[in-house]
Design an enzyme around this catalytic site. Structure first.
Site, short mmCIF file in Angstrom:
data_model
loop_
_atom_site.label_atom_id
_atom_site.label_comp_id
_atom_site.label_asym_id
_atom_site.label_seq_id
_atom_site.Cartn_x
_atom_site.Cartn_y
_atom_site.Cartn_z
N GLU A 7 0.84 -1.19 0.00
CA GLU A 7 0.00 0.00 0.00
C GLU A 7 0.87 1.24 0.00
O GLU A 7 1.54 1.55 0.98
CB GLU A 7 -0.93 0.02 1.23
CG GLU A 7 -1.86 1.24 1.19
CD GLU A 7 -2.87 1.30 2.31
OE1 GLU A 7 -3.06 0.30 3.01
OE2 GLU A 7 -3.49 2.38 2.47
N LYS A 44 -8.43 -15.85 15.83
CA LYS A 44 -8.49 -15.39 14.43
C LYS A 44 -9.89 -15.04 13.96
O LYS A 44 -10.21 -15.15 12.78
CB LYS A 44 -7.88 -16.47 13.51
CG LYS A 44 -6.42 -16.78 13.85
CD LYS A 44 -5.85 -17.89 13.00
CE LYS A 44 -4.37 -18.09 13.30
NZ LYS A 44 -3.77 -19.21 12.58
N ASP A 56 1.92 -14.70 12.38
CA ASP A 56 0.83 -15.35 11.68
C ASP A 56 -0.12 -14.28 11.13
O ASP A 56 -0.72 -13.53 11.90
CB ASP A 56 0.08 -16.28 12.64
CG ASP A 56 -0.89 -17.19 11.92
OD1 ASP A 56 -1.45 -16.79 10.88
OD2 ASP A 56 -1.11 -18.33 12.39
N HIS A 111 -2.16 9.43 -1.59
CA HIS A 111 -2.30 8.16 -2.29
C HIS A 111 -2.10 8.36 -3.79
O HIS A 111 -1.60 7.49 -4.48
CB HIS A 111 -3.66 7.53 -2.00
CG HIS A 111 -3.64 6.71 -0.75
ND1 HIS A 111 -3.91 7.24 0.48
CD2 HIS A 111 -3.36 5.39 -0.54
CE1 HIS A 111 -3.81 6.29 1.41
NE2 HIS A 111 -3.47 5.17 0.81
#
Lengths: 375, 375, 375, 375
Positions: D77, D206, D281, D369
């Site tokens: 990004e 998760k 993870d 951006h």
């Protein structure tokens, strides 16, 4: 003999008095002249709640004229009516409450056994293409009911559909149920698809949940007022800054830390008291607990104060509003229709919310409850 | 003259009748003999609600003896009392309800201005080290109140603390407020730390939220029963399989799709009707709407049926329970204490939940409301 | 000199090696031939992840033909790829996965200062009446972007608007940002209304929340398959009943007890591994963690197994997919467009979910991790 | 031959290239010297991500000394690393970040078939009375694991237990799984109670959910800094008032309107980039997306800025951190242990959050951006 075998209120009560060796002199048949006219089974009399009045509160009407309303509230929480009353005073001396209302409609959300994705998505498509007939099937059940629209969601074996209805001056949950039952018969007849449960909790009736918060249910209501600096000081005994501080810490951050769906100080209190007074379904207090209070300090030390209640479920006719004592309370408000009744509740909520936040800001909450709540 | 200037119920009512040109003959001063004994301000009389009775329902006591209870319910929703009653029948013919109860305690969750992380964590540590004094400060406010523990969370500028109290036979929200006020004075005196708001929504009082769902509030209650195959067929007119199917689709998957905190069919209905009958705070219906119903088909076609209500806020004394009419309703239950009262409510919830799921499974819901709800 | 003053990857890395007295031989400039072509600043090289492949998995296409796909997965969690692979085997020997896809669109949700309710509701009405111009303002920023619709919510001082866009084969968050910026300029120019923040969290981008669960975001995907009894026994080493039991207890009731927005076993694992392999934005793993698994035991001991992922944010072009190594992984799937790529991920999620639930049912989870995860 | 029959990375890759007629030259076996040393099955090579560095950022240590850290971030990004870097600059010129850390512990939440309330509550009581043995059963599986405590909840047929473990320098999910498996064997042997699923989603692993938000998981982290007025103006190009306004509207009210569990601007972005760089993870990004940013304008135009991340799941050893390239990134941070690594991530999150809110306040987000994200 068993309780359920008696047909008359008096006999049931006497049976219980005898069986349990107690006296039920207060629970006597007072207003219940004719059992058949009352919804509720196995009646043995009635219960009561003190009824008070707050206000009047000033409200801006459509053409910005100002109207005054009294607010009937039934509660046994000391200080609540007085607090709403104080909020009304602060509003009245600052201006009047402005409203926006959206009638979202009453929802019923059945679940259908569509058994696989293809059938589920086919079904949703079929609903779209047959919406005119579905509307007709719904509306033939009552001349007061208007079918609005549906939303649907397939999950594996099931398709959940949320139907939205306008229900005139009634809160309309029963009307929505009958209309949905009629829709289901039409669906069954045309597609063979079986409704597994008339309510699949996609309504979402009398449960706290995000669907009602985000999509609304019944009536969505916004209200606002600007409270003047001098009014905050004189009537609320605090400042705009302090109210704002309490609002931010309590309603915003505290609610966040509690995983709350109520970003407010105590909407529920006022909704419950107004519902009890005016004959609404008390279980709909749950939907009325949802919502957000938002404030802002304006230049000059005035306070912008607003509330948003996404899901008010109330009515002017039907259900508990048919009781004569509730009719009187509604007549006391002067409301001509459901929307006006919602506004009066909205004004009460705004007044109560403002007053409690001010009381917390001033540090007088415990004191007020000590004085008014401990008899 | 203004409404708030009258000191007597009658005068206020007459003022409104004259001002608004209405009649308030139903809202008359009936049971309110002495205004000073009633919590609630600006009273003009009282409102009423039909009161019915369901049951008796069989309940297993500690030593596995069986006791029977009648259940007072105040509602204007047709079919509700009848439905609870049917559930009671199904329970009684199958066995009796078993309970587990945990008194979590009433909570008050103030927010303190600690201004940075160091001070916030220092404060939490100070609370731990001074818990004996905090307990003393709380308990000196009432001989019925027992300090239990606290939880705390720092967020930037603020520290939120959730105090838990046992409050004897009272629901105890006011007692918790006074105790917290006393704690705050102790804190202020010893540390200089200022309580920004006595309630920082970390309570979480009368708002739906995950903190109450996960940690409980007031009383957490579990109840279960095994309903026999033949009882399901004869009384509930359906099968264990069908009830299970409706439960899974509605209470589990439908609730999921609605972002609900109520994974049940209609806990709220029964909680609201029981609260109205027995003088509980109607705004606590919100906490009572939380919870989970869980079922399982057993071998032989019997149905295991259980409920979990994490946050029941009720009492035997104080608040609305002081009204004579509410005392009678409590006496009708035969409950000797708060825990027993909670169990009776639990049995009612279980009965009502079972009956509604059965009715949905059978497809008779609309029918029942048509018959009992439309008068 | 400071890190930010270097213009070349190599120099930065050398600076850090010298400054910190470490070796960065693995983080060497391997695939990054030209820094200017890579999004990301202050680069010092690259990091790596093992890349494995599961499948092929059989998928039903529009005309019910069957197609096979390989699934690239990047992870360091032992047993994950093997588990997805086992799921694929079970699917393939039972039939093929069926899909439904809805392109909800990428959302950007700015917040505007409308300052009171009247202005807020006026603004929403203005948006409706000027939607054609808003669409034009959005679409002039990219020939690949299509304006779809908006939702809006007034809260006191603010109006939040959620714009939905189709963004061709790109995930499209940047495109949506530029389009919204263009809309804001149009709004400012025509109404004077100020956008307080281009993203007001009403997007809701990269945060877990109910709005995305209920309304969807990006792509909503449903997938299902019927797993045959003998396949469950032979490949998954368990039974339909046991998988169902685990699903109910874990995914439904366990998720309820945890206040979860993921009613699934481990969607996130597969979404994260597929996103890492194919160059998606790893922060969008959050949206991919939402969703529901629903199963049902069919007659004959077969198992109906379905998943629903409301908010998949992925793309075929732009962002990380521009990296050559990600292009290769996408080419390995054979996907021709975003929708096909989503389906392949969906098949992987279904396979992984099935395999884990089976493994839990069989009681072999710890064993598998012991064998494959502990090197 | 099938993919799964190959034993070597190269052969698999060649098989796919041949079968699919594609080239996988980038996904080549670079760092993977020895397949057996890597967790992950069916490997065909590796994938890459650009790796950049932000900082250094100043952090206050225990004795209020100041330490500087570089922050490795892997992302595609554009503008993200630059934004974190800008935030670091603003921090450094204002002072340094202060931290509080609580190691909550890794959780595993199995579900047991206790079949009725009596057995369920008996089981919880048994767990309490046998906690010493349970601790021993857990800790014999690893010398690095420390059993901390458990929480339990009965729901009808099931009992859910959440075990908390300290897992040394590892993130420890696998260690917790093995420990729980050992506990289960002890339970089975002593009580006959069957574990239905080793994970009953009460972990809550998760998945986004309130249990992790309210109780924490892994590491809970708080960080704060006071940003000086002149630094806000010079580096962040805006004012404290504007940042505060955006924070309130976006992070608080906007998150409320979206039913969000993330009351922050973009924690996830930084957590994902740091996790990718340091071998965590990636599915645990979900837990890392939870949390709250809280700000306050101080006298003199300074800005108090704080973050709270309740559930960071990370480690220094095990899993992905074993890869040489991840070890290098960790060495680059200079972190000596898990806690220090968490702090560095916390500083990065604070810096990134501050910079984005400032950028939104300034209205430069789309611009940034446009410049950095569109290559």
């Amino acid at each position: 003999m068993k309780l359920s075998q008696f047909n008359l209120i008096e006999k049931r009560r006497e049976f219980l008095e005898k069986t349990l060796k107690i006296k039920l002199s207060q629970i006597k048949k007072a207003h219940i002249e004719d059992e058949k006219n009352i919804c509720g089974e196995n009646l043995i009399g009635e219960t009561t709640l003190p009824l008070g009045v707050a206000g009047p509160v000033k409200v801006k009407t459509f053409k910005s004229k100002i109207k005054k309303y009294y607010i009937p509230l039934s509660t046994t929480e000391g200080a609540l009516i007085a607090s709403v009353n104080r909020g009304c005073k602060a509003i009245n001396q600052s201006g009047a409450v402005t409203f926006y209302i959206q009638e979202i409609g009453v929802t019923r959300g059945p679940v259908y056994e569509t058994k696989n994705l293809r059938k589920g998505f086919w079904f949703i498509n079929w609903l779209k293409q047959n919406e005119k007939e579905i509307k007709a099937a719904a509306e033939k059940t009552s001349s007061h009911l208007q079918y609005l629209r549906f939303e649907a969601k397939v999950i594996g074996f099931y398709t959940f559909v949320r139907f939205y209805f306008k229900t005139g001056e009634a809160m309309g949950m029963n009307m929505a149920t009958f209309a949905t039952e009629s829709i289901n018969q039409f669906i069954k007849q045309k597609t063979g698809i079986n409704c597994l449960a008339l309510s699949g909790n996609f309504c979402l009736d009398k449960k706290p949940g995000w669907l009602n918060f985000l999509s609304g249910r019944g009536i969505s209501l916004w209200a606002e007022v600007v409270i003047k600096k001098e009014v905050i000081e004189e009537i609320l005994k605090t400042t705009a800054e302090k109210i704002y501080e309490v609002w931010l810490a309590k309603n915003m951050i505290g609610s966040t830390l509690s995983g709350s769906l109520g970003f407010n100080a105590h909407f529920t209190n006022i909704v419950a008291a107004f519902f009890a007074a005016t004959g609404q379904d008390l279980a709909h207090v749950v939907e009325g607990s949802l919502g957000v209070t938002a404030t802002k300090i304006l230049t000059g030390g005035n306070l912008y104060f607003s509330i948003y209640l996404p899901a008010l479920m109330l009515g002017m006719v039907g259900g508990g509003t048919k009781l004569a004592v509730k009719k009187e309370a509604i007549s006391l408000t002067g409301a001509k229709n459901k929307e006006e009744l919602a506004k009066i509740l909205g004004a009460a909520v705004l007044a109560g919310e403002l007053s409690l936040l001010a009381s917390l800001a001033q540090g007088s909450l415990a004191n007020a409850h000590q004085k008014l709540g401990r008899k």
